[in-house]
Scaffold this motif. Structure first.
Motif, PDB file in Angstrom:
ATOM      1  N   ILE A 166       2.289   7.690 -12.521  1.00 17.87           N
ATOM      2  CA  ILE A 166       2.236   7.981 -11.083  1.00 17.87           C
ATOM      3  C   ILE A 166       1.337   6.948 -10.391  1.00 17.87           C
ATOM      4  O   ILE A 166       1.700   6.355  -9.378  1.00 17.87           O
ATOM      5  CB  ILE A 166       1.721   9.420 -10.813  1.00 17.87           C
ATOM      6  N   LEU A 167       0.158   6.724 -10.972  1.00 22.09           N
ATOM      7  CA  LEU A 167      -0.775   5.777 -10.341  1.00 22.09           C
ATOM      8  C   LEU A 167      -0.184   4.369 -10.288  1.00 22.09           C
ATOM      9  O   LEU A 167      -0.335   3.656  -9.294  1.00 22.09           O
ATOM     10  CB  LEU A 167      -2.105   5.753 -11.111  1.00 22.09           C
ATOM     11  N   GLN A 168       0.515   3.994 -11.356  1.00 16.60           N
ATOM     12  CA  GLN A 168       1.089   2.634 -11.383  1.00 16.60           C
ATOM     13  C   GLN A 168       2.119   2.437 -10.274  1.00 16.60           C
ATOM     14  O   GLN A 168       2.329   1.330  -9.792  1.00 16.60           O
ATOM     15  CB  GLN A 168       1.760   2.352 -12.747  1.00 16.60           C
ATOM     16  N   THR A 169       2.785   3.532  -9.864  1.00 19.35           N
ATOM     17  CA  THR A 169       3.762   3.421  -8.777  1.00 19.35           C
ATOM     18  C   THR A 169       3.102   3.565  -7.414  1.00 19.35           C
ATOM     19  O   THR A 169       3.465   2.887  -6.448  1.00 19.35           O
ATOM     20  CB  THR A 169       4.834   4.531  -8.913  1.00 19.35           C
ATOM     21  N   VAL A 170       2.116   4.471  -7.329  1.00 16.42           N
ATOM     22  CA  VAL A 170       1.521   4.782  -6.029  1.00 16.42           C
ATOM     23  C   VAL A 170       0.680   3.610  -5.504  1.00 16.42           C
ATOM     24  O   VAL A 170       0.680   3.320  -4.307  1.00 16.42           O
ATOM     25  CB  VAL A 170       0.672   6.073  -6.151  1.00 16.42           C
ATOM     26  N   PHE A 171      -0.013   2.902  -6.400  1.00 15.42           N
ATOM     27  CA  PHE A 171      -0.889   1.832  -5.916  1.00 15.42           C
ATOM     28  C   PHE A 171      -0.158   0.713  -5.177  1.00 15.42           C
ATOM     29  O   PHE A 171      -0.591   0.311  -4.098  1.00 15.42           O
ATOM     30  CB  PHE A 171      -1.767   1.296  -7.055  1.00 15.42           C
ATOM     31  N   PRO A 172       0.971   0.217  -5.721  1.00 18.72           N
ATOM     32  CA  PRO A 172       1.689  -0.806  -4.952  1.00 18.72           C
ATOM     33  C   PRO A 172       2.159  -0.294  -3.584  1.00 18.72           C
ATOM     34  O   PRO A 172       2.182  -1.054  -2.609  1.00 18.72           O
ATOM     35  CB  PRO A 172       2.893  -1.142  -5.845  1.00 18.72           C
ATOM     36  N   VAL A 173       2.520   0.996  -3.498  1.00 19.22           N
ATOM     37  CA  VAL A 173       2.951   1.533  -2.190  1.00 19.22           C
ATOM     38  C   VAL A 173       1.751   1.558  -1.244  1.00 19.22           C
ATOM     39  O   VAL A 173       1.841   1.198  -0.068  1.00 19.22           O
ATOM     40  CB  VAL A 173       3.520   2.976  -2.343  1.00 19.22           C
ATOM     41  N   LEU A 174       0.601   1.946  -1.785  1.00 17.68           N
ATOM     42  CA  LEU A 174      -0.600   2.073  -0.977  1.00 17.68           C
ATOM     43  C   LEU A 174      -1.098   0.708  -0.489  1.00 17.68           C
ATOM     44  O   LEU A 174      -1.665   0.594   0.599  1.00 17.68           O
ATOM     45  CB  LEU A 174      -1.690   2.761  -1.812  1.00 17.68           C
ATOM     46  N   SER A 175      -0.859  -0.315  -1.296  1.00 23.00           N
ATOM     47  CA  SER A 175      -1.439  -1.619  -0.932  1.00 23.00           C
ATOM     48  C   SER A 175      -0.410  -2.585  -0.349  1.00 23.00           C
ATOM     49  O   SER A 175      -0.700  -3.762  -0.165  1.00 23.00           O
ATOM     50  CB  SER A 175      -2.121  -2.233  -2.152  1.00 23.00           C
ATOM     51  N   ALA A 176       0.796  -2.088  -0.043  1.00 16.27           N
ATOM     52  CA  ALA A 176       1.823  -2.986   0.505  1.00 16.27           C
ATOM     53  C   ALA A 176       1.399  -3.499   1.887  1.00 16.27           C
ATOM     54  O   ALA A 176       0.825  -2.750   2.683  1.00 16.27           O
ATOM     55  CB  ALA A 176       3.144  -2.233   0.625  1.00 16.27           C
ATOM     56  N   ALA A 177       1.690  -4.756   2.161  1.00 16.05           N
ATOM     57  CA  ALA A 177       1.422  -5.280   3.506  1.00 16.05           C
ATOM     58  C   ALA A 177       2.565  -4.846   4.416  1.00 16.05           C
ATOM     59  O   ALA A 177       3.716  -4.748   3.965  1.00 16.05           O
ATOM     60  CB  ALA A 177       1.333  -6.796   3.455  1.00 16.05           C
ATOM     61  N   PRO A 178       2.287  -4.575   5.709  1.00 18.31           N
ATOM     62  CA  PRO A 178       3.384  -4.215   6.618  1.00 18.31           C
ATOM     63  C   PRO A 178       4.307  -5.425   6.839  1.00 18.31           C
ATOM     64  O   PRO A 178       3.917  -6.547   6.519  1.00 18.31           O
ATOM     65  CB  PRO A 178       2.664  -3.829   7.908  1.00 18.31           C
ATOM     66  N   PRO A 179       5.509  -5.220   7.380  1.00 17.73           N
ATOM     67  CA  PRO A 179       6.409  -6.343   7.626  1.00 17.73           C
ATOM     68  C   PRO A 179       5.735  -7.404   8.510  1.00 17.73           C
ATOM     69  O   PRO A 179       4.874  -7.055   9.326  1.00 17.73           O
ATOM     70  CB  PRO A 179       7.593  -5.709   8.375  1.00 17.73           C
TER      71      PRO A 179
END
Length: 1042
Positions: free
Chosen positions: A247-260
């Protein structure tokens, strides 16, 4: 409907017919009903247009609602034929009809559930017909709440097929897939056990969806919220199945994504509105997943896997990764507060402080948010960093006018939360702070800035209390100005002004505020009459309740008006929106014969009868939820503070509040339970002040409704927060009403049983009933806190009934409390354990049979408490010392044989203890031993050692114990006291005339000193000589006053 060539006309006809049928079914004769059924099914079979079929299926749904399905066999025949047809189009249409008729009235279809579930097993494998799968999943969602145990296994076996079907549906139609994902919510809501065997598959499917950036936000949000929901309900299973890391491995990239490119995250946009919490972005929900983990998982297990990922983010060159790391620290603060406070506070604060000077504003904003969260949840430790943090925060304040308001708002959030809890430490900063705020109030063009300043003054008042008096007049003048300006754009500033006024009422001191009380009440009434706004009403009610703490008499003449408007707020269904299905455009056609106002009946008593088939669900706006919650809180407090004057309104108020105990939103349920407890305490107070038989009966009647509903909630309420509120309310009622609350036969047993169930994790909100083997000592901090609230009830019961009555229940509860004193438990658990044992012993001091009971328990308790005195944590030592003193006080001569061991333990600790609070409690414990069994204490050695530690520095409440002991010794052994008169006089000079002594203790001490001064003037004068002049004057004054 059956004859027109134009599909729009056919659809309109179906909708209008549905409206008529819905309202006037009872007026239609049985023959006409039969022919109508036939016509509708015929029309349905020959129809080719989807929109018309949709309306026809809704028309059938309304008929099924009136006419149970078994009275319409032709409908079953059609459903059977079409859903099993070889033609994919027929199947799709049949499933559309099925989903509508089942959704409208799921219960009568129960006999057919097995058959339906078998059908779904086939349909869900029809991967080339996604629309059929979609209708099938909607039907399944509607049935879930009504499935019985016999269908469980069938449903369980459908889950893997369901996941495959959803994968295909996502490829075909993301909007339909997003709606179909709600089947998981429904399964978790009503029968999470169906999902448990497949939890790993469900989580992996949701992670796939969450991580896929090509999908719509709405789908990804559904997947993330499903994961959060599962963690809330089944955190143990998630951990056991090793799902935390994936779960953490998936959630972190979502949390740290840059906006468009060219965009910002919503919370970083300049004109973003804080109150706009409907941030439906995957990033927002990713943070919620971590927040939920913090609230529902043992911190050790979570941090072990989470911290490396967080650290990597914080060290990154990418500002959005640094932001993600800070957001992660921020959301951990609430759920893992103890863990952070005791193990990692300084390093985490250092990280946050560094971020405040980051080159990127996005990161600085996240740092401010994290600091605000820390200040709110990591007290009191965080306030100790005042000297480092205040300069940083004040630097933000000095640049108020240049900065962007969006960023300033975040700085204020951090500042407020930090100031709120500073207490007297705020003093050196007061002039700077108030100058900044008052100048913002008088000069700022920007209303938002004024609003922030008004709010900050409230936070400052919470810390400064009466030290704010010098600034009171200018503040009040400003607030009054805002409150009398009725322009619309002033609304949120007014709401804030009311809030701050309430804080001032509670903190500035009675003398200063009372003259304004009547005017405040009038101001509040004028506003609620002039302006219809839920936030404004809510803050007005809070103002009324704040005034009731200062001068309740000001409310009395207005109670009729106040309770009338407050009860309307509780009853109102305003802000409850029904979501209509697609063809809502036609609803207007049917107004001509609307003989019953439909809108008002949407939420009726049972909440079942009136759900209209067009209504796909309800949502309640946050403002109206907050209004109901704050109304409950305020009503309870006003009832308690106005006492007898509130009596005429008590019953009607109670009725309204009682009905909210199963309101859909948990904050309102919690507030309703708390208010119910307040009403009991109010009634008890009225009866005590004027003991009539009628008031006594009213109290018993109220307790007879409230306590059983509390106990029912402890067992069956799903939200942990609500159960904590209930336990806290029940404890307050027990504390106030004592034995009165336990009059009814079986009540003592029921309450003891409820406490035991919570301590054994057997209630619904603890995911209880089942895995007894779960004696895992690590648990989420909030789960431990829930057990603490339950444990606090034990000493309250012990002090409410004779010891022999409570003994059998105490014998069952004690092992559960003592167990948590083991070293393998957390500091918070150990401290709670020995603290509760101390409170129980303290309760036994004053009840009949208490001494014998304490004597019986001593062998069991001594080993636990002695180990606690040697604990490495000061709070555990402190509570253990207190408990040993309480044991000596309660059991007295019965533990005489243990006195030598206790004394050597204490003298050993006294020689090396550094913590002032522990030293104060050691003094008090020695005093309790002396008072309870003077013969057992070698006073020549103990008394001087005790006096050398006075005056008390931290635990001022124990002054009562110390000076009572002195007075007793003086009456029994005056020579001993005279031999130590110098340290006694010196200690007394520190506490006399201060807040550190209550009136009774002041009097005891003055009498003692006066007696010494009269009988032994020479020794007394000698002892006074060495005092500083100021203290000499004080003592001489006290002693010479008659």
């Amino acid at each position: 409907m059956t004859g027109s060539q134009n599909s729009q006309i056919r659809q309109s006809a179906a909708v209008m017919l549905r409206m008529r049928v819905k309202k006037h079914w009872k007026k239609i004769s049985p023959d006409h009903r039969e022919s109508l059924k036939a016509v509708v099914l015929q029309a349905f079979q020959q129809e080719t247009e989807h929109t018309v079929r949709h309306s026809l299926s809704q028309l059938s749904a309304v008929m099924v609602k009136h006419e149970t399905p078994d009275r319409w066999p032709a409908l079953f025949t059609l459903l059977n034929q079409s859903t099993k047809s070889n033609n994919p189009m027929d199947r799709q249409v049949g499933l559309l009809l099925l989903s509508k008729v089942v959704e409208s009235n799921p219960e009568p279809f129960k006999p057919h559930y097995r058959q339906l579930l078998q059908l779904f097993g086939t349909v869900l494998q029809d991967l080339d017909n996604p629309t059929a799968m979609y209708y099938c999943i909607l039907t399944l969602t509607a049935m879930t709440a009504y499935t019985g145990t016999e269908e469980m296994n069938l449903m369980r076996s459908l889950i893997p097929t369901l996941i495959i079907a959803l994968r295909h549906l996502i490829k075909a139609d993301q909007d339909q897939a997003s709606e179909a994902m709600e089947v998981f919510d429904e399964l978790m809501e009503s029968e999470v056990s169906i999902m448990v065997p497949h939890i790993a598959e469900i989580v992996h499917f949701c992670l796939e969806v969450s991580a896929d950036t090509t999908l719509t936000d709405s789908l990804r949000v559904k997947a993330l919220s499903c994961i959060a929901f599962l963690i809330r309900l089944k955190s143990k299973t998630v951990l056991k199945q090793k799902l935390l890391n994936p779960i953490l491995q998936t959630v972190f990239p979502v949390l740290s994504a840059a906006p468009p490119p060219g965009e910002e995250d919503p919370e970083d946009e300049e004109n973003s509105n804080e109150d706009d919490t409907d941030n439906e972005s995957p990033k927002h929900f990713a943070a919620q997943v971590i927040d939920t983990m913090a609230l529902h998982m043992p911190p050790e297990k979570l941090f072990h896997q989470l911290m490396p990922l967080t650290q990597a983010c914080l060290a990154s060159d990418n500002p959005y990764k640094r932001k993600a790391g800070l957001m992660c620290l921020a959301v951990l603060a609430e759920g893992c507060a103890d863990h952070i406070r005791t193990k990692m506070l300084s390093s985490m604060l250092q990280t946050v402080c560094q971020s405040l000077s980051d080159s990127n504003q996005v990161v600085r904003s996240a740092g401010l948010f994290a600091l605000g969260q820390f200040s709110e949840h990591l007290q009191p430790e965080v306030s100790k960093y005042c000297a480092e943090l205040m300069p940083l925060l004040l630097a933000y304040m000095s640049a108020l006018n240049q900065a962007k308001i969006g960023h300033v708002t975040k700085a204020f959030y951090a500042l407020e939360n930090f100031l709120e809890n500073l207490g007297s430490e705020i003093e050196p900063y007061l002039p700077t702070l108030m100058e900044t705020m008052l100048s913002a109030l008088s000069n700022a063009e920007n209303l938002k800035l004024k609003e922030l300043a008004v709010s900050a003054i409230g936070a400052i008042a919470n810390a400064a209390k009466e030290k704010l008096v010098p600034y009171f007049l200018p503040v009040i003048e400003s607030l009054k100005g805002f409150l009398t300006d009725t322009r619309d754009e002033m609304r949120s500033l007014q709401t804030q002004a009311l809030d701050t006024l309430s804080v001032l009422a509670r903190t500035i001191g009675k003398e200063v505020f009372s003259p304004l009380a009547a005017e405040c009440v009038q101001l509040g009434l004028n506003l609620t009459n002039a302006i219809d706004d839920p936030d404004l009403r809510r803050c007005t009610y809070s103002l009324f309740s704040a005034v009731s703490t200062v001068s309740p008499d000001c409310l009395n003449p207005h109670l009729t008006a106040i309770t009338t408007i407050m009860l309307l707020s509780l009853k109102s269904t305003e802000g409850v929106t029904a979501h209509l299905e697609e063809d809502k455009t036609f609803v207007l056609l049917d107004d001509d014969d609307d003989d019953e106002a439909q809108g008002d009946t949407i939420l009726d008593e049972e909440g079942t009868d009136t759900v209209d088939p067009d209504i796909a669900g309800f949502s309640v706006e946050n403002a109206y939820i907050d209004e109901k919650e704050d109304t409950c809180d305020a009503l309870g407090e006003i009832a308690f503070n106005t006492g007898a004057a509130f009596q005429p309104f008590l019953e009607s108020s109670f009725q309204q509040v009682y009905e909210l105990r199963d309101f859909p939103h948990e904050d309102v349920r919690r507030a309703a339970f708390v208010a119910m407890g307040q009403f009991c305490r109010a009634q008890h107070k009225v009866w005590q002040e004027n003991p009539t038989e009628a008031d006594h009966q009213a109290l018993q009647k109220l307790l007879g409704v409230v306590l059983p509903s509390f106990l029912e909630a402890v067992h069956s309420e799903r939200e942990r927060q609500v159960v904590m509120g209930v336990l806290e309310a029940m404890n307050a009622v027990l504390k106030a009403c004592q034995g009165e609350a336990l009059q009814s036969p079986g009540r003592l047993q029921d309450i003891s049983q409820a406490i035991r169930d919570v301590l054994k994790k057997r209630t619904v909100c603890q995911d209880g009933g089942g895995d007894e083997a779960d004696e895992d000592e690590q648990q989420a901090e909030y789960d431990a806190m829930l057990q603490e609230f339950a444990g606090e009830g034990i000493p309250l019961l012990a002090s409410a009934v004779p010891a022999e009555t409570f003994q059998p229940y105490l014998n069952e509860l004690l092992p559960l409390i003592m167990n948590k004193a083991k070293l393998s438990y957390t500091v918070a658990d150990r401290s709670f354990s020995v603290g509760t044992l101390g409170e129980i012993l303290q309760s036994l001091v004053n009840v009949s049979g208490g001494r014998a009971c304490a004597g019986k328990l001593s062998n069991q308790l001594l080993p636990v408490l002695v180990a606690g005195v040697r604990d490495c944590d000061s709070e555990v030592r402190n509570n253990s010392v207190f408990a040993l003193g309480a044991l000596a006080q309660a059991a007295g001569p019965l533990v005489a044989q243990d006195y030598p061991m206790m004394l050597s333990l204490f003298s050993n600790l006294l020689s090396k203890e550094q913590d002032r609070r522990v030293i104060d409690n050691l003094c008090a414990a020695l005093c309790r031993m002396i008072m309870s069994n003077m013969e057992g204490v070698p006073l020549e050695q103990v008394f001087p050692a005790l006096l050398a530690r006075l005056p008390l520095r931290e635990d001022m409440e124990e002054n009562k114990t110390v000076y009572s002991c002195l007075a007793m010794l003086y009456s029994q052994n005056p020579a001993l006291v005279l031999s130590q008169i110098k340290p006694i006089v010196s200690a007394s000079s520190h506490v006399l005339g201060t807040k550190d002594l209550d009136t009774e203790t002041q009097n005891t001490l003055v009498m003692l000193l006066r007696d010494v001064a009269q009988r032994h003037s020479q020794e007394f004068e000698g002892a006074m000589k060495s005092l500083p002049a100021e203290q000499k004057m004080k003592l001489t004054g006290a002693v010479s006053q008659s």
